[in-house]
Design a protein around this motif. Structure first.
Motif, PDB file in Angstrom:
ATOM      1  N   SER A 192       0.815  -1.211   0.000  1.00 53.18           N
ATOM      2  CA  SER A 192       0.000   0.000   0.000  1.00 53.18           C
ATOM      3  C   SER A 192       0.851   1.265   0.000  1.00 53.18           C
ATOM      4  O   SER A 192       0.335   2.349  -0.247  1.00 53.18           O
ATOM      5  CB  SER A 192      -0.932   0.000   1.214  1.00 53.18           C
ATOM      6  N   ASP A 193       2.146   1.155   0.310  1.00 55.04           N
ATOM      7  CA  ASP A 193       3.008   2.333   0.323  1.00 55.04           C
ATOM      8  C   ASP A 193       3.244   2.816  -1.099  1.00 55.04           C
ATOM      9  O   ASP A 193       3.399   2.032  -2.027  1.00 55.04           O
ATOM     10  CB  ASP A 193       4.359   2.012   0.961  1.00 55.04           C
ATOM     11  N   GLU A 194       3.299   4.121  -1.230  1.00 56.39           N
ATOM     12  CA  GLU A 194       3.601   4.701  -2.529  1.00 56.39           C
ATOM     13  C   GLU A 194       5.111   4.846  -2.668  1.00 56.39           C
ATOM     14  O   GLU A 194       5.816   5.030  -1.679  1.00 56.39           O
ATOM     15  CB  GLU A 194       2.944   6.069  -2.658  1.00 56.39           C
ATOM     16  N   LEU A 195       5.572   4.769  -3.876  1.00 63.21           N
ATOM     17  CA  LEU A 195       6.995   4.962  -4.118  1.00 63.21           C
ATOM     18  C   LEU A 195       7.348   6.423  -3.907  1.00 63.21           C
ATOM     19  O   LEU A 195       6.542   7.311  -4.209  1.00 63.21           O
ATOM     20  CB  LEU A 195       7.343   4.540  -5.539  1.00 63.21           C
TER      21      LEU A 195
END
Length: 137
Positions: free
Chosen positions: A85-88
């Motif tokens: 779920s983390d964005e780059l």
């Protein structure tokens, strides 16, 4: 390898028809783990490794190696994996970086032009340093 506990699961399976003895040996000076498996059974053993050392883990059967693997516990340098779920993070240059690079390039070109101009006029002199020699003396 499971960090930060530095543990490795070693699974031993008996594919034969009778009960067999086995041992899990390590080259780090610790005692071997021995066991006995019935026909078609399997057993998982958890082994703790030393930090930042290469450890050879070897499964033996009748004092003959069946399979071996060298593992290094590198848990201090390990970084947790990002969750899906983390964005780059945004990478790339900012507008201030582009302006700084443009200013640096302009300053380098201006400095080069000044050095080139000054190099063209510096060695010339209007007066003579040494008098010219005349024909007979």
């Amino acid at each position: 390898m499971d960090c930060p506990g530095r543990t490795v699961d070693v699974t031993v399976r008996n594919t034969g028809r009778g009960t067999e003895d086995y041992a899990i040996e390590r080259n780090d000076g610790s005692a071997a783990t021995a066991g006995r498996l019935g026909a078609g059974a399997s057993r998982t053993t958890e082994i703790t490794l030393r930090e930042d050392r290469r450890t050879r883990v070897e499964v033996t059967w009748r004092n003959r190696p069946v399979r071996e693997r060298t593992i290094t516990a590198d848990c201090r340098r390990a970084t947790p994996a990002p969750s899906p779920s983390d964005e780059l993070p945004r990478t790339g240059s900012d507008s201030t970086v582009l302006w700084a690079r443009a200013a640096t390039g302009t300053a380098a070109m201006l400095t080069g032009a000044i050095i080139f101009w000054y190099g063209g006029i510096w060695p010339r002199r209007r007066e003579q340093i040494f008098a010219k020699k005349t024909g007979g003396e």
